[in-house]
Design a protein around this motif. Structure first.
Motif, PDB file in Angstrom:
ATOM      1  N   GLU A  58       0.834  -1.210   0.000  1.00 43.82           N
ATOM      2  CA  GLU A  58       0.000   0.000   0.000  1.00 43.82           C
ATOM      3  C   GLU A  58       0.864   1.254   0.000  1.00 43.82           C
ATOM      4  O   GLU A  58       0.536   2.244  -0.649  1.00 43.82           O
ATOM      5  N   VAL A  59       1.972   1.177   0.721  1.00 46.07           N
ATOM      6  CA  VAL A  59       2.888   2.320   0.744  1.00 46.07           C
ATOM      7  C   VAL A  59       3.319   2.669  -0.680  1.00 46.07           C
ATOM      8  O   VAL A  59       3.263   3.819  -1.109  1.00 46.07           O
ATOM      9  N   ILE A  60       3.684   1.620  -1.439  1.00 45.72           N
ATOM     10  CA  ILE A  60       4.120   1.863  -2.819  1.00 45.72           C
ATOM     11  C   ILE A  60       2.983   2.462  -3.643  1.00 45.72           C
ATOM     12  O   ILE A  60       3.155   3.433  -4.371  1.00 45.72           O
ATOM     13  N   ARG A  61       1.775   1.897  -3.467  1.00 46.48           N
ATOM     14  CA  ARG A  61       0.610   2.382  -4.208  1.00 46.48           C
ATOM     15  C   ARG A  61       0.341   3.856  -3.867  1.00 46.48           C
ATOM     16  O   ARG A  61       0.068   4.665  -4.746  1.00 46.48           O
ATOM     17  N   TYR A  62       0.434   4.189  -2.594  1.00 47.37           N
ATOM     18  CA  TYR A  62       0.197   5.571  -2.172  1.00 47.37           C
ATOM     19  C   TYR A  62       1.203   6.519  -2.809  1.00 47.37           C
ATOM     20  O   TYR A  62       0.861   7.607  -3.238  1.00 47.37           O
ATOM     21  N   ILE A  63       2.447   6.098  -2.850  1.00 46.19           N
ATOM     22  CA  ILE A  63       3.471   6.981  -3.439  1.00 46.19           C
ATOM     23  C   ILE A  63       3.169   7.200  -4.920  1.00 46.19           C
ATOM     24  O   ILE A  63       3.188   8.322  -5.413  1.00 46.19           O
ATOM     25  N   ILE A  64       2.834   6.101  -5.608  1.00 45.96           N
ATOM     26  CA  ILE A  64       2.544   6.224  -7.047  1.00 45.96           C
ATOM     27  C   ILE A  64       1.364   7.154  -7.270  1.00 45.96           C
ATOM     28  O   ILE A  64       1.343   7.946  -8.208  1.00 45.96           O
ATOM     29  N   LEU A  65       0.357   7.085  -6.389  1.00 45.01           N
ATOM     30  CA  LEU A  65      -0.831   7.920  -6.548  1.00 45.01           C
ATOM     31  C   LEU A  65      -0.641   9.307  -5.929  1.00 45.01           C
ATOM     32  O   LEU A  65      -1.608  10.038  -5.747  1.00 45.01           O
ATOM     33  N   ASP A  66       0.591   9.615  -5.563  1.00 43.40           N
ATOM     34  CA  ASP A  66       0.890  10.963  -5.085  1.00 43.40           C
ATOM     35  C   ASP A  66       0.207  11.292  -3.761  1.00 43.40           C
ATOM     36  O   ASP A  66      -0.153  12.436  -3.515  1.00 43.40           O
ATOM     37  N   ARG A  67       0.008  10.309  -2.905  1.00 42.11           N
ATOM     38  CA  ARG A  67      -0.679  10.589  -1.646  1.00 42.11           C
ATOM     39  C   ARG A  67       0.364  10.793  -0.569  1.00 42.11           C
ATOM     40  O   ARG A  67       0.891   9.827  -0.013  1.00 42.11           O
ATOM     41  N   LYS A  68       0.616  12.057  -0.270  1.00 42.86           N
ATOM     42  CA  LYS A  68       1.742  12.303   0.630  1.00 42.86           C
ATOM     43  C   LYS A  68       1.416  11.966   2.072  1.00 42.86           C
ATOM     44  O   LYS A  68       2.307  11.945   2.913  1.00 42.86           O
ATOM     45  N   GLU A  69       0.135  11.633   2.373  1.00 36.08           N
ATOM     46  CA  GLU A  69      -0.159  11.209   3.737  1.00 36.08           C
ATOM     47  C   GLU A  69       0.594   9.934   4.097  1.00 36.08           C
ATOM     48  O   GLU A  69       0.679   9.572   5.269  1.00 36.08           O
ATOM     49  N   VAL A  70       1.123   9.291   3.113  1.00 44.40           N
ATOM     50  CA  VAL A  70       1.927   8.094   3.372  1.00 44.40           C
ATOM     51  C   VAL A  70       3.068   8.405   4.355  1.00 44.40           C
ATOM     52  O   VAL A  70       3.505   7.548   5.131  1.00 44.40           O
ATOM     53  N   LEU A  71       3.505   9.679   4.354  1.00 40.97           N
ATOM     54  CA  LEU A  71       4.627  10.045   5.228  1.00 40.97           C
ATOM     55  C   LEU A  71       4.235  10.009   6.706  1.00 40.97           C
ATOM     56  O   LEU A  71       5.089   9.903   7.578  1.00 40.97           O
ATOM     57  N   ASN A  72       2.920  10.087   6.953  1.00 41.36           N
ATOM     58  CA  ASN A  72       2.458  10.009   8.337  1.00 41.36           C
ATOM     59  C   ASN A  72       2.417   8.581   8.867  1.00 41.36           C
ATOM     60  O   ASN A  72       2.186   8.349  10.046  1.00 41.36           O
ATOM     61  N   SER A  73       2.572   7.624   7.956  1.00 44.46           N
ATOM     62  CA  SER A  73       2.349   6.229   8.329  1.00 44.46           C
ATOM     63  C   SER A  73       3.395   5.714   9.321  1.00 44.46           C
ATOM     64  O   SER A  73       4.566   6.071   9.265  1.00 44.46           O
ATOM     65  N   LYS A  74       2.910   4.844  10.211  1.00 43.46           N
ATOM     66  CA  LYS A  74       3.800   4.181  11.173  1.00 43.46           C
ATOM     67  C   LYS A  74       4.733   3.212  10.475  1.00 43.46           C
ATOM     68  O   LYS A  74       5.802   2.867  10.977  1.00 43.46           O
ATOM     69  N   THR A  75       4.239   2.704   9.322  1.00 42.68           N
ATOM     70  CA  THR A  75       4.943   1.617   8.637  1.00 42.68           C
ATOM     71  C   THR A  75       6.433   1.909   8.454  1.00 42.68           C
ATOM     72  O   THR A  75       7.277   1.055   8.702  1.00 42.68           O
ATOM     73  N   LEU A  76       6.736   3.162   8.041  1.00 42.49           N
ATOM     74  CA  LEU A  76       8.140   3.470   7.759  1.00 42.49           C
ATOM     75  C   LEU A  76       9.020   3.265   8.979  1.00 42.49           C
ATOM     76  O   LEU A  76      10.158   2.847   8.885  1.00 42.49           O
ATOM     77  N   TRP A  77       8.436   3.557  10.153  1.00 44.95           N
ATOM     78  CA  TRP A  77       9.248   3.481  11.370  1.00 44.95           C
ATOM     79  C   TRP A  77       9.231   2.095  11.979  1.00 44.95           C
ATOM     80  O   TRP A  77      10.123   1.708  12.708  1.00 44.95           O
ATOM     81  N   LEU A  78       8.179   1.298  11.620  1.00 46.39           N
ATOM     82  CA  LEU A  78       8.144  -0.079  12.117  1.00 46.39           C
ATOM     83  C   LEU A  78       9.084  -0.980  11.326  1.00 46.39           C
ATOM     84  O   LEU A  78       9.542  -2.006  11.799  1.00 46.39           O
ATOM     85  N   CYS A  79       9.327  -0.597  10.096  1.00 51.51           N
ATOM     86  CA  CYS A  79      10.199  -1.398   9.232  1.00 51.51           C
ATOM     87  C   CYS A  79      11.542  -1.577   9.927  1.00 51.51           C
ATOM     88  O   CYS A  79      12.195  -0.600  10.290  1.00 51.51           O
ATOM     89  N   SER A  80      11.927  -2.848  10.092  1.00 55.63           N
ATOM     90  CA  SER A  80      13.173  -3.096  10.797  1.00 55.63           C
ATOM     91  C   SER A  80      14.322  -3.356   9.836  1.00 55.63           C
ATOM     92  O   SER A  80      15.377  -3.805  10.233  1.00 55.63           O
ATOM     93  N   ALA A  81      14.043  -3.130   8.568  1.00 52.20           N
ATOM     94  CA  ALA A  81      15.067  -3.345   7.531  1.00 52.20           C
ATOM     95  C   ALA A  81      15.624  -4.757   7.561  1.00 52.20           C
ATOM     96  O   ALA A  81      16.819  -4.972   7.533  1.00 52.20           O
ATOM     97  N   CYS A  82      14.714  -5.724   7.628  1.00 55.69           N
ATOM     98  CA  CYS A  82      15.175  -7.125   7.646  1.00 55.69           C
ATOM     99  C   CYS A  82      15.409  -7.648   6.238  1.00 55.69           C
ATOM    100  O   CYS A  82      15.953  -8.727   6.054  1.00 55.69           O
ATOM    101  N   PHE A  83      14.945  -6.930   5.231  1.00 59.17           N
ATOM    102  CA  PHE A  83      15.164  -7.247   3.816  1.00 59.17           C
ATOM    103  C   PHE A  83      14.407  -8.476   3.307  1.00 59.17           C
ATOM    104  O   PHE A  83      14.673  -8.947   2.214  1.00 59.17           O
ATOM    105  N   THR A  84      13.466  -9.018   4.103  1.00 59.39           N
ATOM    106  CA  THR A  84      12.709 -10.177   3.614  1.00 59.39           C
ATOM    107  C   THR A  84      11.939  -9.801   2.350  1.00 59.39           C
ATOM    108  O   THR A  84      11.922 -10.546   1.366  1.00 59.39           O
ATOM    109  N   CYS A  85      11.317  -8.625   2.382  1.00 61.90           N
ATOM    110  CA  CYS A  85      10.535  -8.179   1.217  1.00 61.90           C
ATOM    111  C   CYS A  85      11.425  -8.022  -0.009  1.00 61.90           C
ATOM    112  O   CYS A  85      11.077  -8.464  -1.106  1.00 61.90           O
TER     113      CYS A  85
END
Lengths: 141, 1077
Positions: A58-85
């Motif tokens: 969804e984060v990727i979809r939001y960025i593509i659709l120009d929805r800057k509210e994505v920056l408010n999302s917790k997701t970016l800070w929860l990401c532990s950079a484990c690289f599984t994705c």
């Protein structure tokens, strides 16, 4: 559904022209977001998925659709950079880098609420060290 | 087509005579030198070694490498034209991957049942030399004069002596993992791949054999010879066709996160096919490997290794969506209680009837879940937990499933690169062979004289492979067309049995488990033995196998005291297998019409699968009826007629042009008629082609020049077929050419009339605003450079008028076209924002998927997936509806919200239908078409280019819309099919024709009007001009029986179905009725 993400005043002030958000994310991360098929592999393998308000796809979809509210999302800070994705993405998109780019967009505008100095001794005893290491990493980029 | 008649008898099941010991393999010589010197056979062996004979040389016309469905089709097509073919396969049987499959989509036809007749036909063909268990070592020379070295490995079993009794495998102590069963079962070191294998002879696997000799000791016919040597054979040919097929990825390294190889209940789709197959390890029962229990839930993960830029291959494997749907439907139909989930990214149901097949699967209750799992865990009970994001419902879910199937990607055969090196042709980075020019000449490899067929140049389904194989056969004829041809086969002279008392042999088929599971075959056999005139009854595992055919021949010719003169086979349908058995009769010198089939598979085991008792009773009845009829059958003769050596090609688009050129390359004359003023068809209107961006005119213009220059092609533009009369080989047509009527004669017809976009009838406000265009219109605009104003927002709407209630089918080409045109618009107007609204992105196969992904990335195109039931809405500007800014409202399936996109240019990807000529041709040529106006081929899988009516063939978009690569492959394939009767020169008509009793006929003309084949004419009688009678043209009559039923005087009888012959059948059936009442 348009997900409700609690707004942060400072982050909401960041202004992007049309298409600028994608451009900046792509510039920092070096990844091409338009290659995404929205298959959800990144989300299904994410260890923190249950706590995220937006899933990585969804984060990727939001960025593509120009929805800057994505920056408010917790997701970016929860990401532990484990690289599984990044490892399993069939499109070879490094989602971890995209998360980092989003964090950088915020941090480079000097918006940072973490203050390690202000943590009390008691808190320091409780919080695992790895959390601090992770925090420093996110701040350094 | 009438049954074939060959000149020369040659039994190809005997393999190659074992005569040479020029090459030695170490273990064998060790065996000889060390111990067994004393034995008689050993001394023989040594003498053989000492006398080094000359290498065997075969002089042939075409060499075909690989005997899967593509190789077999190419071989039959070439050999039917009279050329000598050598076909090799590295395994010990022919059939390739198709015979491993259980059923085929979208018709659910049994795979082996459609392939087996071709396999047997190939092995019996007088022009084909079959060498199994052989590989190519070397290829020298050039087009027209190749010299190939074939290494034929020893099977250590004499195929002449081997009866296929299976005694040897029972005693063999060595278990070997079976490659044929995709590693889920074992076979012995002496083995046969599957019961219907051709040639039906066992093979000793040299690598795993311990040399214990157990098989030798039990082999009654003494077929086993450990001293047999491998041999090198030299083959001289003019052309080579490569059809080495494909493999499927085993995801034990790439995509190992799905647990294949680690968890027992994770299988590849190919392994599941073996489980579903009636001759697989579980005999067709759905059981999971860990505990042999029926699973309650089964899941499929799609695109494992396909569409992957990392940990896999970048291309789409093209068939996985449909085979997963097929496997799931088959399981669900017979086990409605099993829950089935298919995890997918896009469902690519792109072909003819595929979308309907997919819709049907959804109705069966199969759950399609859009979301790709990241990994899989095994639970304690060996079930598997799949975690995924259901992207259409925005939820992270976990499913516990008992068996997981991975739809893994299709990859080139491992030794493709080696073969490429041997042949001197090029392969791409994945190992698929490269074409000389993808869009122009897809069958030609990078070396002259070597042609490609089937999956070796990219993943393909069966009909596309078969079409391409026929095309390869057409191309291969080019270099050898002037060589001597050998048509037909001389059967032994027919025995005159008319004076003899009927002596009937009955063969009852188990069809593996297909019949035997539902019908008590033993009981049918016992009951049949009691019938009058029946002198021989036997039940056999597979009646269509070569060893049963041999048995039938033997009972007719060499059964000591009582020679049989009539044969009944109780098995499946005479439509598919009748010809095979009739050939067998002829080989034994018996008239082929002294034969009858009882269809106990379709009529008993299939329709009464729930009641074995009644199915058995019905089988007994049917066999009794067949026996009653066969006693009264008489020998019949067939009318022979000649073929006019030219072809009428209807339609001057790329299909028609390529067909005519391929015919000319084979030296055959053709008439190419086109209704427009110029040749070129749709390509004339298009700008560039998907997926290589080649300019359309660079493809079509040189071809038009070639056609116009070619002396063998007579081009007529502004021409239409006005009238036609005649039949295969002898058509007389009237062409309306530029206002004049012209009469021409030809032997066969190719229909290549193409397709058109449908009328949208105002949907999406098409026609209301001048900025709403169809794909064809936008392309014409780009071509003519008439788009002046730069659009800010372009919205492309896919599936306009497709996959809805009125037209439930997918147009197959729309997605590709939309991507290509998105690229064209982006290139013309950099900075324009392009949106593609789609339902499933169906860019299938090699090249297309890669193109799609590149365009998305390079031009930043935003895709929006919308659900079929919520179509996008176009909203016009109220003040300026004709030219103003528009809005498109679309429900985004993945975000689950409605988006409103402003648009100043809307491009509609409009669904397609058959050309306007469809209706008139349908009636004139008496050929069927479906609701979309696309013509219906004879068989969706293995006869995609033929019509049920002989002499008429089909190609290109008239069959179904398709991209240019598939179109050309089909066009050249249709040329090959249409050339067969012409190169054979003569054909035979039907034997079971209508016969008029001149005394009874009143000349009322009822039959004349009713005959669908124009085979009856009412004329004055030769000796009495006042007496009119009906006369049947025996070459035209198909034996449909319509006239027989219509005749008011009962003057017409149909041979083979005479009243008295049918009456005894009825009596036989009714007698039984009393007994069981």
């Amino acid at each position: 559904m348009h997900k409700k993400i609690p707004k942060n005043k400072e982050i909401s002030k960041i202004i992007f022209k049309k298409g600028e958000l994608v451009k900046e994310v792509e510039e920092i991360s070096g990844e091409n977001l338009f290659g995404c098929y929205q298959c959800g592999t990144c989300s299904s393998g994410c260890p923190y998925i249950d706590d995220m308000d937006l899933t990585p796809d969804e984060v990727i979809r939001y960025i593509i659709l120009d929805r800057k509210e994505v920056l408010n999302s917790k997701t970016l800070w929860l990401c532990s950079a484990c690289f599984t994705c990044a490892e399993r993405c069939p499109r070879d998109i490094n989602i971890t880098k995209i998360m980092e780019a989003l964090r950088q967009i915020i941090l480079r505008r000097k918006i940072d609420y973490s203050n390690t100095r202000k943590t009390t001794k008691k808190e320091r005893e409780k919080i695992p060290q790895i959390a601090f290491v992770s925090l420093f990493r996110k701040n350094i980029g | 087509m009438p049954s074939k008649n060959y000149n020369q008898k040659m039994d190809h099941n005997q393999g190659i005579p074992l005569e040479d010991d020029y090459f030695l393999v170490e273990p064998e010589i060790a065996l000889l030198e060390d111990k067994v010197l004393e034995s008689e056979t050993t001394i023989q062996g040594i003498t053989q070694i000492i006398s080094k004979k000359k290498k065997r040389t075969i002089d042939a016309d075409v060499l075909i490498i690989g005997a899967g469905i593509s190789g077999m089709q190419a071989a039959l097509d070439t050999a039917d034209k009279g050329y000598k073919v050598v076909i090799i396969d590295k395994t010990s049987t022919i059939g390739g991957s198709m015979v491993k499959l259980d059923k085929t989509f979208p018709t659910n036809d049994c795979s082996i049942c459609t392939a087996a007749p071709k396999m047997v036909e190939l092995s019996r063909h007088p022009n084909i030399e079959l060498i199994t268990y052989a590989e190519i070592n070397k290829l020298e020379g050039k087009k027209g004069e190749f010299k190939a070295q074939i290494w034929k490995k020893s099977k250590y079993v004499d195929p002449d002596k081997c009866t296929g009794c299976d005694d040897c495998t029972e005693v063999c102590p060595v278990d070997v993992v079976s490659d044929f069963d995709e590693k889920i079962s074992t076979r012995k070191a002496i083995y046969i791949e599957f019961p219907q294998a051709v040639p039906i002879a066992y093979t000793i696997d040299h690598k795993n054999c311990t040399g214990c000799g157990a098989c030798d000791r039990v082999c009654e016919p003494k077929a086993i010879s450990f001293l047999e040597k491998s041999e090198e054979i030299e083959v001289e040919v003019g052309a080579v066709i490569v059809a080495t097929g494909f493999e499927v990825l085993e995801p034990s390294e790439l995509r190992k996160e799905y647990g294949y190889g680690k968890y027992e209940n994770v299988l590849t789709a190919m392994q599941l096919e073996r489980i579903l197959s009636s001759f697989g390890p579980t005999a067709g029962k759905v059981l999971r490997p860990s505990d042999y229990k029926k699973p309650n839930t089964i899941g499929w993960i799609q695109c494992v290794g396909s569409r992957s830029l990392q940990e896999g291959f970048p291309y789409c494997s093209r068939v996985c969506c449909m085979y997963a749907t097929k496997e799931a439907s088959i399981i669900k139909e017979s086990n409605p209680e099993i829950d089935i989930n298919i995890y997918y990214m896009d469902i690519r149901a792109y072909g003819k009837d595929f979308q309907q097949y997919y819709d049907h699967a959804k109705e069966l209750g199969i759950k399609y879940i859009r979301g790709r799992p990241s990994n899989v865990y095994e639970n304690n009970d060996k079930s598997l937990t799949v975690k995924y994001r259901d992207t259409l419902h925005g939820k992270i879910n976990e499913d516990k499933i008992d068996m997981l199937i991975l739809s893994t990607s299709i990859i080139p055969a491992k030794d493709n690169k080696k073969i490429a090196k041997i042949l001197g042709i090029e392969a791409d980075e994945n190992g698929f062979f490269l074409q000389k020019s993808l869009l122009d000449n897809p069958i030609q490899s990078t070396k002259d004289g070597i042609y490609l067929a089937g999956c070796i140049q990219g993943p393909k389904d069966i009909p596309d492979s078969v079409s391409m194989a026929s095309g390869a056969a057409a191309k291969a004829v080019g270099p050898i067309k002037d060589r001597k041809r050998n048509i037909g086969r001389n059967f032994p002279p027919e025995m005159n049995v008319s004076h003899e008392k009927p002596s009937i042999g009955v063969f009852i088929c188990h069809c593996g488990k297909n019949i035997a599971s539902y019908v008590d075959v033993e009981k049918v056999t016992q009951e049949t033995k009691k019938l009058p005139n029946v002198d021989y009854v036997e039940h056999v595992m597979f009646a269509c196998s070569e060893d049963t055919c041999k048995k039938i021949r033997d009972t007719i010719t060499i059964l000591p005291d009582k020679k049989l003169n009539r044969i009944v086979v109780a098995a499946c349908s005479p439509r598919t297998h009748g010809g095979l058995f009739q050939d067998t009769l002829q080989e034994a010198g018996l008239n082929k019409y002294l034969f009858e089939m009882a269809n106990i598979r379709n009529h008993c085991s299939w329709v009464h699968s729930d009641d074995k008792d009644k199915a058995t009773k019905k089988a007994i009845d049917l066999v009794r009826a067949a026996v009653a009829k066969v006693s009264l059958l008489e020998p019949l003769s067939e009318e022979e007629f000649s073929i006019i050596p030219s072809v009428l090609v209807i339609g001057g688009g790329i299909s028609g042009i390529k067909s005519a050129l391929a015919l000319a390359d084979m030296g055959i004359k053709s008439y190419l008629i086109e209704k427009e003023t110029k040749l070129g068809g749709r390509l004339k209107h298009l700008y560039s082609m998907f997926p290589s961006d080649t300019k359309s005119k660079e493809i079509i213009d040189p071809l038009i020049r070639q056609v116009n220059k070619n002396k063998l092609i007579q081009v007529m533009t502004e021409a239409e077929l006005a009238d036609i009369d005649g039949f295969i080989g002898n058509y007389k047509g009237t062409i309306q050419h530029k206002g004049k009527k012209k009469k021409i004669e030809f032997g066969t017809i190719i229909v290549a009339t193409g397709f058109k976009e449908i009328d949208l009838e105002g949907q999406y406000h098409y026609g209301d605003n001048k900025n709403i265009l169809t794909q064809t219109e936008i392309e014409e605009n780009i071509k003519k450079d008439t788009l002046k104003k730069k659009p800010k927002n372009v919205v492309i709407v896919n599936c306009a008028g497709a996959m809805d209630e009125k037209r439930p089918y997918c147009c197959r080409i729309g997605c590709g076209v939309s991507i290509k045109n998105a690229k064209l618009i982006s290139q013309k107007f950099p900075g324009s924002k392009i949106w593609i609204l789609y339902r499933d992105m169906r860019v299938f196969g090699k090249e297309e998927e890669e193109y799609y992904s590149d365009v998305l990335k390079n031009y930043h195109i935003t895709t929006v997936r919308y659900p079929g039931e919520k179509k996008p809405k176009v909203i016009l500007d109220k003040n300026n509806p004709k030219d103003g800014l528009m809005n498109v409202k679309v429900y985004d399936d993945i975000l689950e919200e409605e988006l409103e996109i402003p648009a100043d240019l809307i491009v509609l990807t409009v669904n397609t239908e058959g050309e306007i000529l469809t209706d008139s041709l349908k009636n004139m040529l008496k050929i069927p078409a479906d609701e979309g106006g696309f013509f219906l081929e004879a068989h969706a899988k293995i006869r995609p280019l033929d019509f049920a009516t002989d002499g008429i063939y089909l190609c290109g978009a008239a069959h179904y819309p398709k991209n240019i690569v598939d179109t050309i492959a089909q066009a050249e394939g249709a040329a090959s099919r249409a050339a067969i009767p012409i190169m054979q020169g003569k054909m035979k008509g039907e034997g079971q024709v209508a016969e008029v009793d001149e005394e009874l006929c009143s000349g009322c003309s009822t039959c004349e009007g009713i005959c669908p084949y124009n085979a009856i004419e009412v004329k004055p009688k030769s000796d009495n001009k006042d007496h009119f009678i009906a006369i049947v043209n025996r070459a035209l009559c198909k034996g449909c029986g319509a006239c027989v039923g219509a005749c008011p005087s009962g003057a017409i009888e149909q041979k083979g179905f005479k009243t008295k012959q049918l009456r005894v059948m009825l009596e036989a059936l009714l007698r039984n009725e009393e007994k069981y009442a």
